[in-house]
Design a protein around this motif. Structure first.
Motif, PDB file in Angstrom:
ATOM      1  N   ILE A 144      38.160 -39.811   7.028  1.00  0.00           N
ATOM      2  CA  ILE A 144      39.216 -40.445   6.381  1.00  0.00           C
ATOM      3  C   ILE A 144      40.642 -40.517   7.647  1.00  0.00           C
ATOM      4  O   ILE A 144      40.753 -39.851   8.243  1.00  0.00           O
ATOM      5  CB  ILE A 144      39.894 -39.446   5.107  1.00  0.00           C
ATOM      6  CG1 ILE A 144      38.720 -38.985   4.494  1.00  0.00           C
ATOM      7  CG2 ILE A 144      41.049 -39.891   4.641  1.00  0.00           C
ATOM      8  CD1 ILE A 144      38.959 -37.884   3.444  1.00  0.00           C
TER       9      ILE A 144
ATOM     10  N   GLN B 268      33.069 -46.600   8.141  1.00  0.00           N
ATOM     11  CA  GLN B 268      33.237 -45.899   6.772  1.00  0.00           C
ATOM     12  C   GLN B 268      32.087 -46.492   6.002  1.00  0.00           C
ATOM     13  O   GLN B 268      31.611 -45.820   5.090  1.00  0.00           O
ATOM     14  CB  GLN B 268      34.403 -46.195   6.019  1.00  0.00           C
ATOM     15  CG  GLN B 268      35.450 -45.475   6.584  1.00  0.00           C
ATOM     16  CD  GLN B 268      35.758 -44.013   5.788  1.00  0.00           C
ATOM     17  OE1 GLN B 268      34.386 -43.706   5.386  1.00  0.00           O
ATOM     18  NE2 GLN B 268      36.698 -43.364   5.518  1.00  0.00           N
TER      19      GLN B 268
ATOM     20  N   GLU C 135      43.926 -31.885   4.598  1.00  0.00           N
ATOM     21  CA  GLU C 135      42.591 -31.315   4.553  1.00  0.00           C
ATOM     22  C   GLU C 135      41.490 -31.963   3.741  1.00  0.00           C
ATOM     23  O   GLU C 135      41.955 -32.069   2.820  1.00  0.00           O
ATOM     24  CB  GLU C 135      42.555 -29.807   4.411  1.00  0.00           C
ATOM     25  CG  GLU C 135      43.512 -28.919   5.424  1.00  0.00           C
ATOM     26  CD  GLU C 135      42.999 -28.666   6.769  1.00  0.00           C
ATOM     27  OE1 GLU C 135      41.653 -29.054   7.167  1.00  0.00           O
ATOM     28  OE2 GLU C 135      43.817 -28.448   7.496  1.00  0.00           O
ATOM     29  N   PRO C 136      40.198 -31.958   4.259  1.00  0.00           N
ATOM     30  CA  PRO C 136      39.338 -32.729   3.245  1.00  0.00           C
ATOM     31  C   PRO C 136      39.270 -31.787   2.192  1.00  0.00           C
ATOM     32  O   PRO C 136      39.537 -30.566   2.154  1.00  0.00           O
ATOM     33  CB  PRO C 136      37.959 -32.550   4.116  1.00  0.00           C
ATOM     34  CG  PRO C 136      38.240 -31.742   5.151  1.00  0.00           C
ATOM     35  CD  PRO C 136      39.630 -31.575   5.372  1.00  0.00           C
ATOM     36  N   PRO C 137      38.783 -32.498   0.940  1.00  0.00           N
ATOM     37  CA  PRO C 137      38.507 -31.613  -0.277  1.00  0.00           C
ATOM     38  C   PRO C 137      37.626 -30.579   0.024  1.00  0.00           C
ATOM     39  O   PRO C 137      36.527 -30.627   0.702  1.00  0.00           O
ATOM     40  CB  PRO C 137      37.951 -32.827  -1.337  1.00  0.00           C
ATOM     41  CG  PRO C 137      38.416 -33.928  -0.736  1.00  0.00           C
ATOM     42  CD  PRO C 137      38.430 -33.800   0.544  1.00  0.00           C
ATOM     43  N   TYR C 138      37.894 -29.382  -0.810  1.00  0.00           N
ATOM     44  CA  TYR C 138      36.939 -28.109  -0.389  1.00  0.00           C
ATOM     45  C   TYR C 138      35.646 -28.762  -0.878  1.00  0.00           C
ATOM     46  O   TYR C 138      35.209 -29.161  -1.969  1.00  0.00           O
ATOM     47  CB  TYR C 138      37.494 -27.154  -1.445  1.00  0.00           C
ATOM     48  CG  TYR C 138      36.574 -25.982  -1.270  1.00  0.00           C
ATOM     49  CD1 TYR C 138      36.611 -24.959  -0.353  1.00  0.00           C
ATOM     50  CD2 TYR C 138      35.707 -25.575  -2.337  1.00  0.00           C
ATOM     51  CE1 TYR C 138      35.787 -24.097  -0.199  1.00  0.00           C
ATOM     52  CE2 TYR C 138      34.819 -24.519  -2.317  1.00  0.00           C
ATOM     53  CZ  TYR C 138      34.904 -23.510  -1.198  1.00  0.00           C
ATOM     54  OH  TYR C 138      34.162 -22.473  -1.211  1.00  0.00           O
ATOM     55  N   GLY C 139      34.577 -28.230   0.088  1.00  0.00           N
ATOM     56  CA  GLY C 139      33.185 -28.563  -0.116  1.00  0.00           C
ATOM     57  C   GLY C 139      32.793 -29.856   0.288  1.00  0.00           C
ATOM     58  O   GLY C 139      31.555 -29.971   0.097  1.00  0.00           O
ATOM     59  N   CYS C 140      33.660 -30.497   0.785  1.00  0.00           N
ATOM     60  CA  CYS C 140      33.116 -32.084   1.117  1.00  0.00           C
ATOM     61  C   CYS C 140      32.365 -31.964   2.331  1.00  0.00           C
ATOM     62  O   CYS C 140      32.719 -31.277   3.465  1.00  0.00           O
ATOM     63  CB  CYS C 140      34.535 -32.893   1.437  1.00  0.00           C
ATOM     64  SG  CYS C 140      33.973 -34.616   2.040  1.00  0.00           S
ATOM     65  N   THR C 141      31.277 -32.714   2.275  1.00  0.00           N
ATOM     66  CA  THR C 141      30.196 -32.652   3.280  1.00  0.00           C
ATOM     67  C   THR C 141      30.226 -34.072   4.067  1.00  0.00           C
ATOM     68  O   THR C 141      29.456 -34.448   4.951  1.00  0.00           O
ATOM     69  CB  THR C 141      29.054 -31.954   2.884  1.00  0.00           C
ATOM     70  OG1 THR C 141      28.241 -32.786   1.745  1.00  0.00           O
ATOM     71  CG2 THR C 141      28.949 -30.491   2.805  1.00  0.00           C
ATOM     72  N   ASP C 142      30.695 -34.977   3.265  1.00  0.00           N
ATOM     73  CA  ASP C 142      30.577 -36.395   3.744  1.00  0.00           C
ATOM     74  C   ASP C 142      31.170 -36.447   5.231  1.00  0.00           C
ATOM     75  O   ASP C 142      32.372 -36.148   5.531  1.00  0.00           O
ATOM     76  CB  ASP C 142      31.391 -37.374   2.974  1.00  0.00           C
ATOM     77  CG  ASP C 142      31.117 -38.866   3.233  1.00  0.00           C
ATOM     78  OD1 ASP C 142      30.808 -39.224   4.374  1.00  0.00           O
ATOM     79  OD2 ASP C 142      31.065 -39.625   2.282  1.00  0.00           O
TER      80      ASP C 142
END
Length: 222
Positions: A152, A112, A141-148
């Protein structure tokens, strides 16, 4: 059940995961670390957790922690069974040591980076002959729009031995599946393990698992 080679880490021989082990986790969505807690450290944590288990099983509505003791359905028995304790670290100073375990901190940093935030803690319990099924699922699910690109993931400490009836089952690589494919897999009837691998554990071992990898566990009444 699929056949897969499980890459396992021996915590008695290293002080953090290697680059190869980190890549295995990123590719497959999970990683097993053996013998992390040992000796007196393991004994203290086991004893402390048993206190919370006994308290939770009483299901006393007057207990200030009562909302944090969860009961899930056992279809074979036709009733709810004790299955989970939320916010363990708030209830036990001994358990706080797990949050700062050096091997874990070094390994999480490798995956991380130096800045990371622990967000949740809980203990899943399977009382002998009184286990509850954990259906196939993703944790989130990852947050909408997350590109990192950083994963997690959960750090699962095991305090008791698990077998084929009580262990975690995972579908390697499903952390990379699109949502539609994962949702369809979770809707299969029963606890289908045809494309999954079991991960039986010994006391003191740990599993890293990506919140996106499909995983679950049968009722565990064996």
């Amino acid at each position: 059940m699929v056949s897969a080679t499980l890459l396992e880490v021996d915590a008695t021989k290293q002080d953090m995961i290697t680059d190869e082990q980190a890549q295995y986790f990123l590719d497959n969505g999970f990683l097993v670390i053996r013998s992390l807690l040992r000796g007196e450290e393991l004994r203290l944590v086991q004893e402390e957790m048993m206190k919370l288990v006994k308290r939770g099983m009483k299901a006393d509505p007057n207990d200030p922690y009562y909302p944090d003791y969860l009961f899930w359905r056992n279809e074979r028995l036709g009733r709810d069974v004790f299955a989970r304790v939320e916010y363990v670290i708030d209830k036990s100073d001994v358990m706080k040591a797990l949050l700062g375990h050096p091997f874990i901190l070094r390994s999480v940093e490798k995956l991380q980076g130096r800045n990371f935030i622990p967000t949740w803690d809980s203990m899943v319990v399977k009382i002998p002959e009184n286990g509850a099924i954990v259906p196939w699922h993703r944790d989130a699910e990852p947050p909408y729009g997350c590109t990192d690109p950083r994963p997690i993931f959960n750090v699962d400490f095991y305090l008791d031995e698990t077998n084929m009836q009580t262990c975690l089952w995972v579908i390697p690589g499903s952390n990379k599946w699109p949502k539609e494919e994962a949702d369809a897999r979770c809707k299969r009837p029963g606890f289908d393990t045809s494309d999954a691998v079991p991960v039986p554990m010994k006391p003191g071992a740990v599993i890293f698992h990506n919140i996106m990898v499909l995983h679950g566990s049968p009722e565990g009444n064996g």
